[in-house]
Design a protein around this motif. Structure first.
Motif, PDB file in Angstrom:
ATOM      1  N   MET B   1       0.863  -1.199   0.000  1.00  0.00           N
ATOM      2  CA  MET B   1       0.000   0.000   0.000  1.00  0.00           C
ATOM      3  C   MET B   1       0.894   1.243   0.000  1.00  0.00           C
ATOM      4  SD  MET B   1      -2.726   1.203   2.923  1.00  0.00           S
ATOM      5  CE  MET B   1      -4.362   0.682   2.473  1.00  0.00           C
ATOM      6  N   SER B   2       0.636   2.143  -0.953  1.00  0.00           N
ATOM      7  CA  SER B   2       1.499   3.337  -1.026  1.00  0.00           C
ATOM      8  C   SER B   2       1.131   4.274   0.131  1.00  0.00           C
ATOM      9  CB  SER B   2       1.225   4.071  -2.347  1.00  0.00           C
ATOM     10  OG  SER B   2      -0.020   4.750  -2.241  1.00  0.00           O
ATOM     11  N   ILE B   3       2.020   5.205   0.369  1.00  0.00           N
ATOM     12  CA  ILE B   3       1.764   6.175   1.449  1.00  0.00           C
ATOM     13  C   ILE B   3       0.473   6.929   1.165  1.00  0.00           C
ATOM     14  CG2 ILE B   3       2.542   8.487   2.210  1.00  0.00           C
ATOM     15  CD1 ILE B   3       3.489   6.219   3.901  1.00  0.00           C
ATOM     16  N   GLU B   4       0.309   7.294  -0.123  1.00  0.00           N
ATOM     17  CA  GLU B   4      -0.889   8.065  -0.488  1.00  0.00           C
ATOM     18  C   GLU B   4      -2.154   7.259  -0.178  1.00  0.00           C
ATOM     19  OE1 GLU B   4      -0.235  10.037  -4.148  1.00  0.00           O
ATOM     20  OE2 GLU B   4      -2.329  10.680  -4.268  1.00  0.00           O
ATOM     21  N   ASP B   5      -2.137   5.961  -0.508  1.00  0.00           N
ATOM     22  CA  ASP B   5      -3.307   5.118  -0.226  1.00  0.00           C
ATOM     23  C   ASP B   5      -3.542   5.031   1.282  1.00  0.00           C
ATOM     24  OD1 ASP B   5      -3.474   4.748  -2.899  1.00  0.00           O
ATOM     25  OD2 ASP B   5      -2.408   2.817  -2.911  1.00  0.00           O
ATOM     26  N   LYS B   6      -2.421   4.910   2.013  1.00  0.00           N
ATOM     27  CA  LYS B   6      -2.518   4.806   3.482  1.00  0.00           C
ATOM     28  C   LYS B   6      -3.185   6.074   4.042  1.00  0.00           C
ATOM     29  CE  LYS B   6       0.901   3.177   6.918  1.00  0.00           C
ATOM     30  NZ  LYS B   6       2.343   2.978   7.131  1.00  0.00           N
ATOM     31  N   ILE B   7      -2.730   7.229   3.566  1.00  0.00           N
ATOM     32  CA  ILE B   7      -3.285   8.509   4.038  1.00  0.00           C
ATOM     33  C   ILE B   7      -4.743   8.615   3.610  1.00  0.00           C
ATOM     34  CG2 ILE B   7      -3.159  11.024   3.738  1.00  0.00           C
ATOM     35  CD1 ILE B   7      -0.083  10.715   3.575  1.00  0.00           C
ATOM     36  N   ASN B   8      -5.000   8.252   2.354  1.00  0.00           N
ATOM     37  CA  ASN B   8      -6.379   8.315   1.847  1.00  0.00           C
ATOM     38  C   ASN B   8      -7.325   7.485   2.701  1.00  0.00           C
ATOM     39  OD1 ASN B   8      -7.424   9.843  -0.317  1.00  0.00           O
ATOM     40  ND2 ASN B   8      -5.850   8.959  -1.621  1.00  0.00           N
ATOM     41  N   SER B   9      -6.901   6.278   3.058  1.00  0.00           N
ATOM     42  CA  SER B   9      -7.824   5.419   3.821  1.00  0.00           C
ATOM     43  C   SER B   9      -8.035   5.975   5.224  1.00  0.00           C
ATOM     44  CB  SER B   9      -7.293   3.987   3.872  1.00  0.00           C
ATOM     45  OG  SER B   9      -6.228   3.918   4.783  1.00  0.00           O
ATOM     46  N   LEU B  10      -6.992   6.573   5.797  1.00  0.00           N
ATOM     47  CA  LEU B  10      -7.151   7.201   7.121  1.00  0.00           C
ATOM     48  C   LEU B  10      -8.197   8.319   7.040  1.00  0.00           C
ATOM     49  CD1 LEU B  10      -3.422   7.468   8.257  1.00  0.00           C
ATOM     50  CD2 LEU B  10      -5.246   6.314   9.535  1.00  0.00           C
ATOM     51  N   ILE B  11      -8.074   9.118   5.995  1.00  0.00           N
ATOM     52  CA  ILE B  11      -8.967  10.286   5.853  1.00  0.00           C
ATOM     53  C   ILE B  11     -10.386   9.833   5.509  1.00  0.00           C
ATOM     54  CG2 ILE B  11      -9.436  12.283   4.373  1.00  0.00           C
ATOM     55  CD1 ILE B  11      -6.358  12.692   4.298  1.00  0.00           C
ATOM     56  N   GLU B  12     -10.488   8.763   4.699  1.00  0.00           N
ATOM     57  CA  GLU B  12     -11.804   8.260   4.299  1.00  0.00           C
ATOM     58  C   GLU B  12     -12.569   7.716   5.512  1.00  0.00           C
ATOM     59  OE1 GLU B  12     -13.143   7.801   1.079  1.00  0.00           O
ATOM     60  OE2 GLU B  12     -11.502   8.934   0.148  1.00  0.00           O
ATOM     61  N   ASN B  13     -11.833   7.108   6.441  1.00  0.00           N
ATOM     62  CA  ASN B  13     -12.492   6.370   7.527  1.00  0.00           C
ATOM     63  C   ASN B  13     -12.647   7.139   8.829  1.00  0.00           C
ATOM     64  OD1 ASN B  13     -12.829   3.849   6.092  1.00  0.00           O
ATOM     65  ND2 ASN B  13     -10.577   3.844   6.032  1.00  0.00           N
ATOM     66  N   ASN B  14     -12.277   8.414   8.823  1.00  0.00           N
ATOM     67  CA  ASN B  14     -12.416   9.194  10.060  1.00  0.00           C
ATOM     68  C   ASN B  14     -13.004  10.563   9.740  1.00  0.00           C
ATOM     69  OD1 ASN B  14     -10.909   7.512  12.228  1.00  0.00           O
ATOM     70  ND2 ASN B  14      -9.579   7.470  10.417  1.00  0.00           N
ATOM     71  N   LYS B  15     -14.161  10.837  10.271  1.00  0.00           N
ATOM     72  CA  LYS B  15     -14.844  12.094   9.939  1.00  0.00           C
ATOM     73  C   LYS B  15     -13.993  13.292  10.338  1.00  0.00           C
ATOM     74  CE  LYS B  15     -19.624  11.307   9.283  1.00  0.00           C
ATOM     75  NZ  LYS B  15     -20.736  10.599   9.956  1.00  0.00           N
ATOM     76  N   ILE B  16     -13.455  13.221  11.588  1.00  0.00           N
ATOM     77  CA  ILE B  16     -12.604  14.326  12.043  1.00  0.00           C
ATOM     78  C   ILE B  16     -11.255  13.722  12.386  1.00  0.00           C
ATOM     79  CG2 ILE B  16     -12.329  16.211  13.709  1.00  0.00           C
ATOM     80  CD1 ILE B  16     -15.328  16.152  14.175  1.00  0.00           C
ATOM     81  N   LEU B  17     -10.233  14.097  11.666  1.00  0.00           N
ATOM     82  CA  LEU B  17      -8.926  13.457  11.830  1.00  0.00           C
ATOM     83  C   LEU B  17      -7.829  14.515  11.938  1.00  0.00           C
ATOM     84  CD1 LEU B  17      -7.365  10.771  11.866  1.00  0.00           C
ATOM     85  CD2 LEU B  17      -7.150  10.972   9.379  1.00  0.00           C
ATOM     86  N   LEU B  18      -7.049  14.395  13.013  1.00  0.00           N
ATOM     87  CA  LEU B  18      -5.960  15.353  13.223  1.00  0.00           C
ATOM     88  C   LEU B  18      -4.612  14.641  13.111  1.00  0.00           C
ATOM     89  CD1 LEU B  18      -5.312  18.330  14.136  1.00  0.00           C
ATOM     90  CD2 LEU B  18      -5.091  17.390  16.454  1.00  0.00           C
ATOM     91  N   PHE B  19      -3.823  15.045  12.132  1.00  0.00           N
ATOM     92  CA  PHE B  19      -2.442  14.555  12.028  1.00  0.00           C
ATOM     93  C   PHE B  19      -1.631  15.453  12.955  1.00  0.00           C
ATOM     94  CE2 PHE B  19      -2.707  11.581   8.509  1.00  0.00           C
ATOM     95  CZ  PHE B  19      -3.907  11.954   7.891  1.00  0.00           C
ATOM     96  N   MET B  20      -1.018  14.867  13.969  1.00  0.00           N
ATOM     97  CA  MET B  20      -0.342  15.680  14.985  1.00  0.00           C
ATOM     98  C   MET B  20       0.965  15.032  15.407  1.00  0.00           C
ATOM     99  SD  MET B  20      -2.527  14.803  18.458  1.00  0.00           S
ATOM    100  CE  MET B  20      -1.316  15.654  19.473  1.00  0.00           C
ATOM    101  N   LYS B  21       1.734  15.781  16.231  1.00  0.00           N
ATOM    102  CA  LYS B  21       2.944  15.227  16.837  1.00  0.00           C
ATOM    103  C   LYS B  21       2.579  14.800  18.243  1.00  0.00           C
ATOM    104  CE  LYS B  21       6.071  18.153  14.170  1.00  0.00           C
ATOM    105  NZ  LYS B  21       6.930  19.350  14.186  1.00  0.00           N
ATOM    106  N   GLY B  22       2.626  13.484  18.475  1.00  0.00           N
ATOM    107  CA  GLY B  22       2.258  12.953  19.786  1.00  0.00           C
ATOM    108  C   GLY B  22       0.794  12.572  19.789  1.00  0.00           C
TER     109      GLY B  22
END
Lengths: 84, 102
Positions: B1-22
């Motif tokens: 799975m490419s990074i883009e697909d990985k990010i896409n699936s994270l975003i697709e499956n979470n209504k509110i998603l925060l990419f953060m440090k920690g």
């Protein structure tokens, strides 16, 4: 070390600004107020992306934190006259 | 799975998603901590991705969103912004509106 003057010059070279002010003297954290009509009808995110694009990839290396405030000329005019 | 697909699936499956440090309990950066506090203040039911655990996501999300810094907030698969914009939208009340629309 990065200076406000240098950042201002790079942005102005790549973007038409009605007004631009950059503050910050620690070399990595800066605050910018930028007024430009290219922000018209753009979401906040798109406005800030225009500024990042104008920074020629500077954000990738040295510039850690740039706090950006963007306004169109008409918004800035209101703020200047204190009735925003 | 490419990074883009990985990010896409994270975003697709979470209504509110925060990419953060920690994480919300242990934020590793002031801007990330601010984003969490604001989302909590809005009673948002949000998920987070700790980019410090995955260097590919940490760099990949910046290209994906065309945004050079972390944190990055996604709501309903749309990139909302970084810490500055999250705070500005919170102060104007716009963020609460967007969150209630999820």
């Amino acid at each position: 070390m990065l200076t406000p003057e240098y950042i201002k010059a790079v942005i102005q070279k790549n973007m038409d600004c009605v007004f631009i002010e950059i503050k910050g003297d620690d070399g990595t954290h800066f605050e910018a107020i930028i007024v430009s009509d290219i922000f018209d009808h753009l979401s906040k995110v798109k406005q800030h992306q225009k500024v990042y694009d104008a920074l020629d990839g500077m954000m990738k290396q040295e510039l850690h934190a740039l706090s950006i405030k963007t306004y169109t000329a008409s918004q800035w005019g209101k703020i200047q006259h204190g009735d925003n | 799975m490419s990074i883009e697909d990985k990010i896409n699936s994270l975003i697709e499956n979470n209504k509110i998603l925060l990419f953060m440090k920690g994480s919300p309990k242990f934020p590793q950066c002031g801007f990330s901590s601010l984003a969490c506090q604001i989302l909590t203040a809005c009673d948002a039911n949000y998920e987070t991705v700790d980019v410090l655990q995955d260097q590919d996501i940490r760099e990949g999300i910046k290209t994906f969103s065309n945004w050079p810094t972390i944190p990055q907030l996604y709501i309903n698969k749309e990139f909302v912004g970084g810490a500055d914009i999250i705070r500005e939208m919170y102060e104007s009340g716009e963020l609460a509106k967007v969150i209630s629309g999820t």
